[in-house]
Design a protein around this motif. Structure first.
Motif, PDB file in Angstrom:
ATOM      1  N   LEU A   1       0.748  -1.093  -0.172  1.00  0.00           N
ATOM      2  CA  LEU A   1      -0.178   0.092  -0.286  1.00  0.00           C
ATOM      3  C   LEU A   1       0.778   1.300   0.004  1.00  0.00           C
ATOM      4  O   LEU A   1       1.476   1.441   0.822  1.00  0.00           O
ATOM      5  CB  LEU A   1      -1.436   0.011   1.635  1.00  0.00           C
ATOM      6  CG  LEU A   1      -2.120   1.169   1.114  1.00  0.00           C
ATOM      7  CD1 LEU A   1      -3.108   0.950   0.078  1.00  0.00           C
ATOM      8  CD2 LEU A   1      -2.984   1.082   2.636  1.00  0.00           C
ATOM      9  N   ILE A   2      -0.237   2.267  -0.995  1.00  0.00           N
ATOM     10  CA  ILE A   2       1.259   3.432  -1.159  1.00  0.00           C
ATOM     11  C   ILE A   2      -0.237   4.673  -0.676  1.00  0.00           C
ATOM     12  O   ILE A   2      -0.745   4.977  -1.599  1.00  0.00           O
ATOM     13  CB  ILE A   2       2.237   3.557  -2.460  1.00  0.00           C
ATOM     14  CG1 ILE A   2       3.306   2.331  -2.514  1.00  0.00           C
ATOM     15  CG2 ILE A   2       2.218   4.882  -2.399  1.00  0.00           C
ATOM     16  CD1 ILE A   2       3.993   2.846  -1.398  1.00  0.00           C
TER      17      ILE A   2
ATOM     18  N   ARG B   1      -4.256  -0.379  -9.694  1.00  0.00           N
ATOM     19  CA  ARG B   1      -5.173  -0.707  -8.592  1.00  0.00           C
ATOM     20  C   ARG B   1      -5.367   0.325  -7.356  1.00  0.00           C
ATOM     21  O   ARG B   1      -4.429   1.160  -7.442  1.00  0.00           O
ATOM     22  CB  ARG B   1      -4.402  -2.466  -7.161  1.00  0.00           C
ATOM     23  CG  ARG B   1      -4.463  -3.484  -8.451  1.00  0.00           C
ATOM     24  CD  ARG B   1      -3.907  -4.760  -8.347  1.00  0.00           C
ATOM     25  NE  ARG B   1      -3.154  -4.611  -7.505  1.00  0.00           N
ATOM     26  CZ  ARG B   1      -2.332  -5.633  -6.288  1.00  0.00           C
ATOM     27  NH1 ARG B   1      -2.517  -6.758  -7.299  1.00  0.00           N
ATOM     28  NH2 ARG B   1      -1.125  -5.117  -5.809  1.00  0.00           N
ATOM     29  N   LEU B   2      -6.526   0.548  -6.581  1.00  0.00           N
ATOM     30  CA  LEU B   2      -6.597   1.401  -5.839  1.00  0.00           C
ATOM     31  C   LEU B   2      -7.277   0.331  -4.553  1.00  0.00           C
ATOM     32  O   LEU B   2      -8.206   0.227  -4.872  1.00  0.00           O
ATOM     33  CB  LEU B   2      -7.616   2.579  -5.709  1.00  0.00           C
ATOM     34  CG  LEU B   2      -7.035   3.732  -7.543  1.00  0.00           C
ATOM     35  CD1 LEU B   2      -7.234   2.592  -8.316  1.00  0.00           C
ATOM     36  CD2 LEU B   2      -7.352   4.524  -7.837  1.00  0.00           C
ATOM     37  N   LEU B   3      -6.704   1.310  -3.525  1.00  0.00           N
ATOM     38  CA  LEU B   3      -7.887   0.873  -1.790  1.00  0.00           C
ATOM     39  C   LEU B   3      -8.587   2.164  -2.450  1.00  0.00           C
ATOM     40  O   LEU B   3      -8.573   3.710  -1.186  1.00  0.00           O
ATOM     41  CB  LEU B   3      -6.807   0.608  -0.948  1.00  0.00           C
ATOM     42  CG  LEU B   3      -7.821   0.963   0.598  1.00  0.00           C
ATOM     43  CD1 LEU B   3      -8.643  -0.399   0.804  1.00  0.00           C
ATOM     44  CD2 LEU B   3      -6.710   0.155   1.760  1.00  0.00           C
TER      45      LEU B   3
ATOM     46  N   LEU C   1       1.902  -2.297  -7.154  1.00  0.00           N
ATOM     47  CA  LEU C   1       1.620  -1.727  -5.641  1.00  0.00           C
ATOM     48  C   LEU C   1      -0.164  -0.970  -5.753  1.00  0.00           C
ATOM     49  O   LEU C   1      -0.547  -1.368  -6.722  1.00  0.00           O
ATOM     50  CB  LEU C   1       2.099  -0.062  -5.653  1.00  0.00           C
ATOM     51  CG  LEU C   1       3.656  -0.573  -5.863  1.00  0.00           C
ATOM     52  CD1 LEU C   1       4.591   1.203  -5.359  1.00  0.00           C
ATOM     53  CD2 LEU C   1       4.519  -1.599  -4.794  1.00  0.00           C
ATOM     54  N   THR C   2      -0.285  -0.732  -4.980  1.00  0.00           N
ATOM     55  CA  THR C   2      -1.453  -0.476  -4.533  1.00  0.00           C
ATOM     56  C   THR C   2      -1.474   1.480  -3.430  1.00  0.00           C
ATOM     57  O   THR C   2      -1.207   1.183  -2.544  1.00  0.00           O
ATOM     58  CB  THR C   2      -2.915  -1.553  -3.021  1.00  0.00           C
ATOM     59  OG1 THR C   2      -2.614  -2.742  -3.727  1.00  0.00           O
ATOM     60  CG2 THR C   2      -4.156  -0.800  -3.161  1.00  0.00           C
ATOM     61  N   TYR C   3      -3.129   2.041  -4.591  1.00  0.00           N
ATOM     62  CA  TYR C   3      -2.641   3.399  -4.927  1.00  0.00           C
ATOM     63  C   TYR C   3      -3.900   3.810  -3.486  1.00  0.00           C
ATOM     64  O   TYR C   3      -5.180   3.485  -3.558  1.00  0.00           O
ATOM     65  CB  TYR C   3      -3.028   4.372  -6.037  1.00  0.00           C
ATOM     66  CG  TYR C   3      -2.946   6.136  -6.029  1.00  0.00           C
ATOM     67  CD1 TYR C   3      -1.692   6.532  -6.300  1.00  0.00           C
ATOM     68  CD2 TYR C   3      -3.984   6.178  -5.618  1.00  0.00           C
ATOM     69  CE1 TYR C   3      -1.980   7.649  -5.676  1.00  0.00           C
ATOM     70  CE2 TYR C   3      -4.434   7.519  -5.382  1.00  0.00           C
ATOM     71  CZ  TYR C   3      -3.106   8.423  -5.403  1.00  0.00           C
ATOM     72  OH  TYR C   3      -2.666   9.576  -5.452  1.00  0.00           O
ATOM     73  N   PHE C   4      -3.485   4.668  -2.132  1.00  0.00           N
ATOM     74  CA  PHE C   4      -4.482   5.040  -1.264  1.00  0.00           C
ATOM     75  C   PHE C   4      -4.925   5.769  -1.623  1.00  0.00           C
ATOM     76  O   PHE C   4      -4.396   6.617  -1.784  1.00  0.00           O
ATOM     77  CB  PHE C   4      -3.762   4.813  -0.015  1.00  0.00           C
ATOM     78  CG  PHE C   4      -4.662   5.434   1.301  1.00  0.00           C
ATOM     79  CD1 PHE C   4      -5.734   4.563   1.930  1.00  0.00           C
ATOM     80  CD2 PHE C   4      -4.614   6.834   1.155  1.00  0.00           C
ATOM     81  CE1 PHE C   4      -5.957   4.919   2.204  1.00  0.00           C
ATOM     82  CE2 PHE C   4      -5.720   7.065   2.261  1.00  0.00           C
ATOM     83  CZ  PHE C   4      -6.434   5.731   3.369  1.00  0.00           C
TER      84      PHE C   4
END
Length: 521
Positions: free
Chosen positions: A5-6, A451-453, A514-517
């Motif tokens: 998560l970033i 990808r996003l959170l 990576l997952t973009y916050f």
């Protein structure tokens, strides 16, 4: 499924730690909540670097002091005369515990120390005995003894050869006086400077002692030496040049940052860090929480050892114990292709050992050890090379070293030609081949796999985010107009533009892993 998560912060301006300018250091920043070792390896190969959980990538075109990622090929590393001198100095100190008498010259860099020498002052003890009187009397005694000896020799010669000896002429008397003066001077020298063993004899004695401790005869060692006489002494040879009879023992202990061993030694490492910051950098002492945030917290996931390696991937402290005393700590990350140096601090009382440079050599030797188990590990990353800051050029002395081109993201050997180019202009495209492009370049068409959170609950791709969380909740044209007006008033960045900027900076591979916050609440 686990996601790295970033939280991307965007463009940042801050005070420069190299030129000390205010609001002139330009970079992109993000907070990393978790990274696999491979993901962080990919990030540093695009010019990123971490400080605790915070990761940053300098904008070399706009920043005051351009920063070029630098690495050394540990398997091809060549020792210089300075490196050998430092290694010998450490070995001599371990052997007899004596500090060498050199003029002290300490050069501090931003994150470590290099080229320290000891300042030695010999104190002459006071005494009531008059040394000059002793020298004078000794000279007179030597002159009398020499004259008596010469007279006796002349008498013996005249008796044996039955030759009449003429009276001493003025010239012969002058020669005799000259011999007497030379003899008296020798006597004086012998008094002022006591006889000591020659360096060669001392080396032979030390060699015999080492061979005896190892149970090797001198004849066997001589025969073996003749076979490898032309072989250059390696870094590992210098480091292993110790014996059980040494006065001091230096031990390196690798400590994982989240282990019980780290917690058990926390107060000692923190005390050493405070002493280093106060005496070397003249900084106010930090509290233990700030120390942990900077040097203990790491986003890198721990991976178990593979192929019989002595350690796995992750973040570690390499502790230097001199007997029972902690004298230095090296903070490192072990990654799929390298050992990355994060920070180094030491006890200022041991500056005479050039611990900064010595630690770099030990970390290079550590890479060489790991490479025997994991073929891919062969590089030693030293952070940033800042050519515009003379104190930071020391990193280029570890050869062969390579700089990361900020445009093609290819590695370029640090040569005098590149140094000359950086002298002319502090920002350079290091790769002279203009046709070479970024092989990990992010294109707009790659946005679909990002990808996003969202709102700390929903893991979605970028197209799903647009469909479910943007367009779906805007029911009419009035809501669209209100949304745009809100963005103009608040200055909120367009989601698409900021996400694309982030993806270009981390590269296509990381953008997809990576997952973009994204918090829309």
């Amino acid at each position: 499924m686990d996601y790295s998560l970033i939280n991307y912060y965007g463009y940042q301006k801050s005070r420069c730690g190299y030129c000390k300018g205010v609001k002139c250091s330009n970079s992109h920043g993000m907070h990393a909540y978790g990274l696999t070792p491979q993901e962080y390896q990919d990030l540093i190969d695009r010019g990123w670097r971490r400080a605790g959980l915070y990761c940053y990538k300098p904008d070399n075109i706009k920043t005051c002091c351009p920063c070029y990622t630098i690495k050394c090929d540990a398997l091809e590393f060549k020792l210089t005369k300075t490196h050998k001198k430092i290694l010998r100095r450490m070995n001599r100190f371990l052997r007899d515990g004596k500090k060498e008498q050199h003029e002290e010259r300490i050069e501090n860099s931003m994150d470590t120390e290099r080229n320290c020498e000891e300042s030695g002052i010999i104190d002459v003890p006071k005494t009531d005995i008059n040394l000059a009187d002793i020298v004078t009397k000794t000279r007179e005694n030597c002159t009398t003894n020499l004259q008596n000896k010469q007279n006796a020799q002349i008498k013996n010669v005249s008796q044996d050869a039955n030759i009449a000896i003429p009276k001493t002429s003025a010239s012969s008397q002058l020669c005799e006086n000259s011999e007497q003066n030379d003899s008296s001077q020798q006597c004086e020298i012998s008094l002022e400077r006591p006889v000591c063993k020659k360096a060669k004899q001392m080396r032979l004695e030390r060699r015999r002692t080492k061979l005896a401790l190892r149970g090797i005869s001198e004849e066997t060692a001589t025969a073996s030496k003749s076979k490898i006489q032309n072989k250059e002494k390696s870094l590992q040879d210098y480091i292993n040049d110790t014996t059980a009879s040494d006065k001091h023992k230096l031990k390196l202990i690798l400590v994982e940052v989240n282990s019980n061993q780290f917690r058990n030694t926390l107060m000692k490492t923190f005390a050493l860090y405070k002493k280093y910051q106060i005496l070397i950098h003249n900084d106010p002492p930090l509290d233990v929480n700030s120390y942990l945030e900077f040097l203990q917290e790491s986003p890198i996931e721990m991976i178990e050892p593979v192929n019989g390696a002595p350690t796995g991937y992750g973040s570690f402290h390499q502790q230097y114990w001199l007997d029972d005393k902690l004298i230095a700590v090296g903070v490192i990350d072990i990654l799929p292709y390298c050992v990355s140096s994060v920070y180094f601090f030491y006890d200022p009382d041991y500056s005479f050992l050039s611990l900064g440079t010595y630690a770099s050599l030990r970390e290079i030797e550590f890479v060489q050890q790991l490479s025997t188990h994991v073929d891919a590990i062969k590089y030693y990353y030293m952070g940033f090379y800042i050519h515009s800051c003379p104190k930071m050029r020391y990193k280029g002395k570890l050869a062969p070293s390579y700089l990361l081109c900020p445009e093609s993201y290819s590695w370029c050997l640090l040569t005098q030609e590149i140094r000359d180019k950086l002298d002319e202009n502090k920002y350079q495209r290091l790769n002279s081949n203009l046709s070479d492009e970024d092989p990990n370049k992010f294109e707009i068409r790659d946005l679909d796999k990002v990808r996003l959170l969202v709102n700390q609950r929903h893991f979605v791709t970028y197209p799903q985010y647009i469909q479910s969380f943007k367009i779906k909740h805007i029911d009419n044209i009035l809501d669209i107009i209100r949304s745009r007006i809100y963005k103009e008033i608040t200055g909120e960045n367009d989601d698409r533009d900021i996400i694309i900027e982030y993806c270009k900076l981390v590269g296509k591979k990381c953008a997809h892993r990576l997952t973009y916050f994204k918090n829309d609440i």
